[in-house]
Design a protein around this motif. Structure first.
Motif, PDB file in Angstrom:
ATOM      1  N   ALA A   1      -4.045  10.440  -3.766  1.00 49.76           N
ATOM      2  CA  ALA A   1      -3.311   9.556  -2.857  1.00 49.76           C
ATOM      3  C   ALA A   1      -3.843   9.678  -1.430  1.00 49.76           C
ATOM      4  O   ALA A   1      -3.996   8.669  -0.730  1.00 49.76           O
ATOM      5  CB  ALA A   1      -1.818   9.863  -2.903  1.00 49.76           C
ATOM      6  N   ASN A   2      -4.172  10.885  -1.002  1.00 48.84           N
ATOM      7  CA  ASN A   2      -4.732  11.085   0.339  1.00 48.84           C
ATOM      8  C   ASN A   2      -6.116  10.459   0.459  1.00 48.84           C
ATOM      9  O   ASN A   2      -6.466   9.919   1.509  1.00 48.84           O
ATOM     10  CB  ASN A   2      -4.789  12.568   0.695  1.00 48.84           C
ATOM     11  CG  ASN A   2      -3.436  13.110   1.057  1.00 48.84           C
ATOM     12  OD1 ASN A   2      -2.564  12.381   1.515  1.00 48.84           O
ATOM     13  ND2 ASN A   2      -3.245  14.404   0.839  1.00 48.84           N
ATOM     14  N   ARG A   3      -6.904  10.518  -0.592  1.00 47.98           N
ATOM     15  CA  ARG A   3      -8.237   9.906  -0.567  1.00 47.98           C
ATOM     16  C   ARG A   3      -8.136   8.381  -0.504  1.00 47.98           C
ATOM     17  O   ARG A   3      -8.961   7.729   0.128  1.00 47.98           O
ATOM     18  CB  ARG A   3      -9.066  10.370  -1.758  1.00 47.98           C
ATOM     19  CG  ARG A   3      -9.420  11.861  -1.644  1.00 47.98           C
ATOM     20  CD  ARG A   3     -10.231  12.355  -2.779  1.00 47.98           C
ATOM     21  NE  ARG A   3     -11.564  11.740  -2.725  1.00 47.98           N
ATOM     22  CZ  ARG A   3     -12.424  11.787  -3.735  1.00 47.98           C
ATOM     23  NH1 ARG A   3     -12.106  12.418  -4.851  1.00 47.98           N
ATOM     24  NH2 ARG A   3     -13.603  11.210  -3.626  1.00 47.98           N
ATOM     25  N   VAL A   4      -7.115   7.817  -1.160  1.00 49.94           N
ATOM     26  CA  VAL A   4      -6.870   6.378  -1.051  1.00 49.94           C
ATOM     27  C   VAL A   4      -6.407   6.057   0.369  1.00 49.94           C
ATOM     28  O   VAL A   4      -6.875   5.100   0.979  1.00 49.94           O
ATOM     29  CB  VAL A   4      -5.824   5.913  -2.093  1.00 49.94           C
ATOM     30  CG1 VAL A   4      -5.427   4.465  -1.852  1.00 49.94           C
ATOM     31  CG2 VAL A   4      -6.360   6.087  -3.511  1.00 49.94           C
ATOM     32  N   ARG A   5      -5.513   6.860   0.899  1.00 53.16           N
ATOM     33  CA  ARG A   5      -4.983   6.661   2.259  1.00 53.16           C
ATOM     34  C   ARG A   5      -6.117   6.697   3.287  1.00 53.16           C
ATOM     35  O   ARG A   5      -6.144   5.904   4.226  1.00 53.16           O
ATOM     36  CB  ARG A   5      -3.954   7.744   2.566  1.00 53.16           C
ATOM     37  CG  ARG A   5      -3.195   7.558   3.854  1.00 53.16           C
ATOM     38  CD  ARG A   5      -2.111   8.612   4.029  1.00 53.16           C
ATOM     39  NE  ARG A   5      -0.991   8.376   3.129  1.00 53.16           N
ATOM     40  CZ  ARG A   5      -0.650   9.168   2.103  1.00 53.16           C
ATOM     41  NH1 ARG A   5      -1.335  10.266   1.857  1.00 53.16           N
ATOM     42  NH2 ARG A   5       0.366   8.884   1.329  1.00 53.16           N
TER      43      ARG A   5
ATOM     44  N   LEU B   1       0.827  -1.201   0.000  1.00 57.88           N
ATOM     45  CA  LEU B   1       0.000   0.000   0.000  1.00 57.88           C
ATOM     46  C   LEU B   1       0.863   1.253   0.000  1.00 57.88           C
ATOM     47  O   LEU B   1       0.576   2.204  -0.728  1.00 57.88           O
ATOM     48  CB  LEU B   1      -0.956   0.005   1.194  1.00 57.88           C
ATOM     49  CG  LEU B   1      -1.835   1.247   1.323  1.00 57.88           C
ATOM     50  CD1 LEU B   1      -2.718   1.426   0.085  1.00 57.88           C
ATOM     51  CD2 LEU B   1      -2.678   1.174   2.573  1.00 57.88           C
ATOM     52  N   GLU B   2       1.918   1.271   0.800  1.00 59.51           N
ATOM     53  CA  GLU B   2       2.794   2.446   0.843  1.00 59.51           C
ATOM     54  C   GLU B   2       3.434   2.703  -0.517  1.00 59.51           C
ATOM     55  O   GLU B   2       3.526   3.843  -0.962  1.00 59.51           O
ATOM     56  CB  GLU B   2       3.870   2.278   1.924  1.00 59.51           C
ATOM     57  CG  GLU B   2       3.325   2.377   3.324  1.00 59.51           C
ATOM     58  CD  GLU B   2       2.565   3.673   3.577  1.00 59.51           C
ATOM     59  OE1 GLU B   2       3.050   4.758   3.185  1.00 59.51           O
ATOM     60  OE2 GLU B   2       1.479   3.604   4.165  1.00 59.51           O
TER      61      GLU B   2
ATOM     62  N   ALA C   1       0.757   6.478  -6.783  1.00 61.22           N
ATOM     63  CA  ALA C   1      -0.499   7.190  -7.046  1.00 61.22           C
ATOM     64  C   ALA C   1      -0.316   8.691  -6.920  1.00 61.22           C
ATOM     65  O   ALA C   1      -0.871   9.461  -7.705  1.00 61.22           O
ATOM     66  CB  ALA C   1      -1.597   6.702  -6.105  1.00 61.22           C
ATOM     67  N   ALA C   2       0.471   9.124  -5.930  1.00 62.44           N
ATOM     68  CA  ALA C   2       0.720  10.560  -5.749  1.00 62.44           C
ATOM     69  C   ALA C   2       1.469  11.129  -6.938  1.00 62.44           C
ATOM     70  O   ALA C   2       1.163  12.237  -7.393  1.00 62.44           O
ATOM     71  CB  ALA C   2       1.511  10.803  -4.465  1.00 62.44           C
ATOM     72  N   SER C   3       2.410  10.379  -7.476  1.00 60.50           N
ATOM     73  CA  SER C   3       3.170  10.905  -8.614  1.00 60.50           C
ATOM     74  C   SER C   3       2.367  10.889  -9.909  1.00 60.50           C
ATOM     75  O   SER C   3       2.566  11.737 -10.772  1.00 60.50           O
ATOM     76  CB  SER C   3       4.479  10.126  -8.796  1.00 60.50           C
ATOM     77  OG  SER C   3       4.227   8.805  -9.214  1.00 60.50           O
ATOM     78  N   ILE C   4       1.422   9.946 -10.026  1.00 62.74           N
ATOM     79  CA  ILE C   4       0.637   9.842 -11.264  1.00 62.74           C
ATOM     80  C   ILE C   4      -0.643  10.674 -11.203  1.00 62.74           C
ATOM     81  O   ILE C   4      -0.938  11.454 -12.107  1.00 62.74           O
ATOM     82  CB  ILE C   4       0.275   8.366 -11.553  1.00 62.74           C
ATOM     83  CG1 ILE C   4       1.541   7.555 -11.823  1.00 62.74           C
ATOM     84  CG2 ILE C   4      -0.674   8.256 -12.738  1.00 62.74           C
ATOM     85  CD1 ILE C   4       1.314   6.064 -11.878  1.00 62.74           C
TER      86      ILE C   4
END
Length: 99
Positions: free
Chosen positions: A59-63, A43-44, A50-53
Motif C-alpha cells: 500500500a505504501n509503494r502504491v501511495r 485512491l484512498e 490494498a493494505a488489508s489484502i
C-alpha cells in the motif's frame, strides 16, 4: 454497495508491477465515479483495501507511486492494454490565467 476487485499484476517481460482496480458502485453515476477518481477519494479506498489484502508495504509503494494503481472504470477490455486510468499519479492543478 461498493465492490472493489484488486488484482496484483507483474509483467515478466518488462518488470512492470501494477494493481488493477475494478470498481463498481450502483449508487453512483459514471460522472460521480470519475469525480471520485479525480479527487483521490477512490485512491484512498483502494489503499485501505490494498493494505488489508497485500500488506502495508505494498500500500505504501502504491501511495508513493512505485507501483501503479489503474482503474478499469467498467471497461474490462482495458486490462490487456495501457488504456486504463492511473489513479495514483499527480494531477496538475488548473490555473486561471487573467488576460
Amino acid at each position: 454497495m461498493r465492490k472493489f476487485i484488486l488484482d496484483f499484476e507483474f509483467n515478466e517481460k518488462n518488470g512492470a508491477t501494477r494493481i488493477v482496480v475494478d470498481f463498481n458502485d450502483p449508487s453512483m453515476s459514471n460522472i460521480e465515479i470519475n469525480e471520485a477518481i479525480r479527487s483521490g477519494e477512490l485512491l484512498e479506498a483502494v489503499l485501505k483495501e490494498a493494505a488489508s489484502i497485500f500488506g502495508e508495504n505494498i500500500a505504501n509503494r502504491v501511495r508513493n507511486g512505485e507501483i501503479a494503481a489503474v482503474c478499469l472504470d467498467h471497461h474490462p477490455e482495458l486490462r490487456s492494454c495501457d488504456g486504463a486510468i492511473q489513479i495514483n499519479q499527480q494531477t496538475e492543478t488548473k490555473k486561471e490565467i487573467k488576460q
